[in-house]
Design an enzyme around this catalytic site. Structure first.
Site, mmCIF file in Angstrom:
data_model
loop_
_atom_site.group_PDB
_atom_site.id
_atom_site.type_symbol
_atom_site.label_atom_id
_atom_site.label_comp_id
_atom_site.label_asym_id
_atom_site.label_seq_id
_atom_site.Cartn_x
_atom_site.Cartn_y
_atom_site.Cartn_z
ATOM 1 N N ASP A 121 -16.002 -1.794 1.943
ATOM 2 C CA ASP A 121 -17.047 -2.733 1.529
ATOM 3 C C ASP A 121 -17.837 -3.133 2.763
ATOM 4 O O ASP A 121 -17.322 -3.177 3.870
ATOM 5 C CB ASP A 121 -16.516 -3.947 0.752
ATOM 6 C CG ASP A 121 -15.405 -4.704 1.452
ATOM 7 O OD1 ASP A 121 -15.207 -4.524 2.666
ATOM 8 O OD2 ASP A 121 -14.717 -5.491 0.786
ATOM 9 N N GLU B 246 -0.651 -1.824 7.318
ATOM 10 C CA GLU B 246 -0.959 -2.851 8.325
ATOM 11 C C GLU B 246 0.241 -3.225 9.206
ATOM 12 O O GLU B 246 0.579 -4.398 9.344
ATOM 13 C CB GLU B 246 -1.528 -4.100 7.648
ATOM 14 C CG GLU B 246 -2.831 -3.833 6.921
ATOM 15 C CD GLU B 246 -3.366 -5.071 6.212
ATOM 16 O OE1 GLU B 246 -2.744 -6.139 6.303
ATOM 17 O OE2 GLU B 246 -4.405 -4.954 5.551
ATOM 18 N N GLU C 3 -10.750 1.244 1.455
ATOM 19 C CA GLU C 3 -11.087 -0.092 0.939
ATOM 20 C C GLU C 3 -12.501 -0.492 1.340
ATOM 21 O O GLU C 3 -12.767 -1.633 1.701
ATOM 22 C CB GLU C 3 -10.082 -1.123 1.456
ATOM 23 C CG GLU C 3 -8.652 -0.790 1.109
ATOM 24 C CD GLU C 3 -7.660 -1.810 1.644
ATOM 25 O OE1 GLU C 3 -8.072 -2.933 1.982
ATOM 26 O OE2 GLU C 3 -6.467 -1.494 1.714
ATOM 27 N N ASN D 196 -1.812 3.131 6.113
ATOM 28 C CA ASN D 196 -3.091 2.479 5.840
ATOM 29 C C ASN D 196 -3.247 1.247 6.729
ATOM 30 O O ASN D 196 -2.309 0.477 6.913
ATOM 31 C CB ASN D 196 -3.136 2.056 4.363
ATOM 32 C CG ASN D 196 -4.514 1.603 3.910
ATOM 33 O OD1 ASN D 196 -5.486 2.319 4.065
ATOM 34 N ND2 ASN D 196 -4.585 0.411 3.333
ATOM 35 N N HIS E 268 -13.625 -2.252 6.201
ATOM 36 C CA HIS E 268 -14.284 -3.496 5.823
ATOM 37 C C HIS E 268 -15.273 -3.849 6.930
ATOM 38 O O HIS E 268 -14.869 -4.180 8.046
ATOM 39 C CB HIS E 268 -13.271 -4.628 5.665
ATOM 40 C CG HIS E 268 -12.242 -4.387 4.604
ATOM 41 N ND1 HIS E 268 -12.565 -4.260 3.279
ATOM 42 C CD2 HIS E 268 -10.900 -4.250 4.670
ATOM 43 C CE1 HIS E 268 -11.461 -4.057 2.571
ATOM 44 N NE2 HIS E 268 -10.434 -4.036 3.400
#
Length: 461
Positions: A282, A172, A280, A215, A251
Site C-alpha cells: 500500500d 517480522e 502487503e 515475510n 508499505h
C-alpha cells in the site's frame, strides 16, 4: 499492531487498526535491457488486475477480511479484480488457536472457500509471529513453547494442505535500525536463533508443495535489516533449510518512499534461488504521485523474473489499516483511482469506468519511451503517445525524475509539477485519430545518477 519505527513505515496492518523534463516507462534495469517499453492500455488488453498479471506470469492479490465478504460492492470488486487472496487477520495465531490446542477455523475457512469458488489462489498468513499472539503462548517455558509452535504449524498447515500456494511461515523476526539483530519475542528469547529454521523444517514436513516464505517490512531496499534477512536466506539455501520465498511487505509513504534500489534488492534475493513476492503493498497518497509510485513497484516486480506476484493490503481505502492515507487502488466508494489505472497499465491491461468492475473503456492511449541520445552527464529522450482503438482529444502522462537528476527542457509538451511528480500534457498535439501517434521530448542532466525516470499510465479522453 506492531510499533512504527521512527521516520519509517508502519510495521504493518496485522490488526484492523502498517522547460525539457524527462519521462520513462521503466526502472533502470528494464530500460537497460529493453530500451523501449510500452506502458498503458490498449483495446486488445485484458481488463482486470488478476488477468493482466496472469498474462505476465504473475498473480495480483489482495488482503481480505471475512467480515466484509457480505458487502456486495466489496465482494464484487474482489471477484472482478484479483486472483489471489491473503486473510488479513483470520489466520493469525490468536484467531486460530486462542486456547491451547483448540482451533477455530471458521473465519479463515470462509475466505478460503470464497477464494476457491472463484478460482483464486490463497496465501497463508502467518504461522509464527510475535504479535497477535495469545497470552498463553508467551507464558510457556522453552520446551513447552517449542512443542506448541511445532504443533500450531502442523495443525494449521494440515487443515489447509493443498489449498495454500504460499505460507508466511515466520513473520517480522528482525529489528529495525542499524544492527540487523533479531527482534525480541517469546520465540527468539526462549528458543534462540534456531527457531526460524525449526519452523521452516516443521512446515516442510507437513506440506511438501506449498511455498514456504519469510515475510518482513522495511526490507524493501538494501539496509541493515534486509542485509540480515539476506544473510539468513543465503545460509538457509546453502545448508538445505527449506525456504522457497521471501515476502516484501512494501508499505510506503512520504517518510518511507519506494527505495531507489527496490528492484535491485528484489533481484539479489531472487539470485539466491528463492521466489520474491510483494506481500502487503500500500502506498499513501493520491492522484498522479501515488499512481507513479505504484507503477515503480509493479515495474520492479515485472523486471525481476523471480518476482512471482503482488498483493495489495486491502480492497478499498475505507477498510485500510491506514485509511486516512488513502493508500489503496479503490476509494471508499469502490471507484478506481489513478493508481488503479497505472497498475493495470503497467501490467499491460486496459482501464475504463469508475466502478469496481471490469474496465473496457474507449479512448485509451499508450506511452512508449526511447532514449534518443546520451552523453557524459545527460541524455535526451522521446515519448511517443499512441491512441488506442478510438480517437482521443487530449492525453496526460505523470513523470517522476529520480533525485538528483534535473530536467532542463521539454518540447511538444506542457509540464506541471505537484509533489515531485510532473504531469505532461499536449501543447498543440492532443487530438489523435484511432491508432495515430504524436511525441514529445526532453533533456535530463543526470548529476551523477544513472537511475531511469518513471512514468505512470497514459490517460486520455
Amino acid at each position: 499492531m506492531a510499533q512504527i519505527p521512527p521516520g519509517g513505515t508502519p510495521a504493518r496492518p496485522h490488526l484492523p487498526a502498517r522547460a525539457r523534463r524527462a519521462l520513462s516507462l521503466v526502472t533502470a534495469g528494464v530500460l537497460a535491457a529493453a530500451g523501449v517499453v510500452a506502458l498503458a492500455g490498449s483495446a486488445e488488453a485484458v481488463g482486470a488486475l488478476g488477468d493482466a498479471a496472469a498474462a505476465k506470469g504473475r498473480y495480483f492479490g489482495t488482503a481480505v477480511a471475512a467480515n466484509h465478504l457480505g458487502e456486495a460492492a466489496y465482494a464484487s470488486t474482489l471477484d472482478a479484480q484479483f486472483d489471489s487472496v491473503t486473510p488479513e487477520n483470520e489466520m493469525k495465531w490468536d484467531a486460530l488457536e486462542g486456547t491451547r490446542n483448540s482451533f477455530n477455523f471458521t473465519a479463515a475457512d470462509q475466505i478460503v472457500s470464497h477464494a476457491q469458488s472463484k478460482g483464486m489462489k490463497v496465501r497463508g498468513h502467518t504461522l509464527v509471529w510475535h504479535s497477535q499472539l495469545p497470552g498463553w503462548v508467551s507464558g510457556l517455558a522453552a520446551t513447552d513453547l517449542r512443542s506448541a509452535m511445532n504443533n500450531h504449524i502442523t495443525q494449521v498447515m494440515t487443515h489447509y494442505k493443498g489449498k495454500i500456494h504460499s505460507w508466511d511461515v515466520v513473520n517480522e523476526a528482525f529489528q529495525d535500525g542499524s544492527t540487523g539483530a533479531r527482534r525480541s519475542s517469546p520465540f527468539q528469547d526462549k528458543l534462540g536463533d534456531g527457531f526460524i529454521e525449526e519452523a521452516f523444517r516443521t512446515a516442510r514436513t507437513v506440506d511438501a508443495d506449498a511455498k514456504l516464505c519469510y515475510n518482513d517490512y522495511n526490507t524493501d531496499g538494501q539496509n541493515a535489516k534486509s542485509n540480515a534477512v539476506y544473510a539468513m536466506v543465503k545460509d538457509f539455501k546453502q545448508r538445505g533449510v527449506p525456504i522457497d520465498c521471501v515476502g516484501f511487505q512494501s508499505h510506503f509513504n512520504s517518510n518511507s518512499p519506494v527505495p531507489s534500489d527496490f528492484q535491485a534488492n528484489l533481484q539479489r534475493f531472487a539470485d539466491l534461488g528463492v521466489d520474491v513476492q510483494i506481500t502487503e503493498l500500500d502506498i499513501e497518497g493520491s492522484g498522479t504521485a501515488q499512481a507513479a509510485n505504484y507503477t515503480k513497484v509493479v515495474n520492479a516486480c515485472l523486471a525481476v523474473t523471480g518476482c512471482k506476484g503482488l498483493t495489495v493490503w486491502g480492497v478499498t481505502d475505507k477498510y485500510s489499516w491506514r485509511s486516512s492515507g488513502t493508500p489503496l487502488l479503490f476509494d471508499g466508494d469502490y471507484n478506481k483511482k489513478p493508481a488503479y489505472d497505472a497498475v493495470l497499465a503497467a501490467l499491460g491491461g486496459s482501464s475504463g469506468g469508475g466502478d469496481g468492475g471490469d474496465g473496457g473503456g474507449t479512448g485509451a492511449c499508450t506511452a512508449t519511451y526511447t532514449r534518443t541520445a546520451s552523453w557524459g552527464g545527460g541524455y535526451n529522450g522521446e515519448v511517443t503517445i499512441k491512441a488506442g482503438g478510438s480517437g482521443i482529444t487530449t492525453w496526460a502522462v505523470p513523470v517522476t525524475i529520480p533525485s538528483p537528476q534535473t530536467v532542463s527542457a521539454v518540447w511538444n509538451g506542457t509540464p506541471t509539477t505537484s509533489g515531485g511528480v510532473m504531469t505532461v500534457k499536449p501543447t498543440w498535439n492532443g487530438t489523435l485519430a484511432a491508432g495515430a501517434s504524436t511525441s514529445f521530448g526532453f533533456t535530463v542532466t543526470t548529476n551523477g545518477s544513472t537511475a531511469a525516470p518513471v512514468v505512470g499510465a497514459c490517460t486520455a479522453s
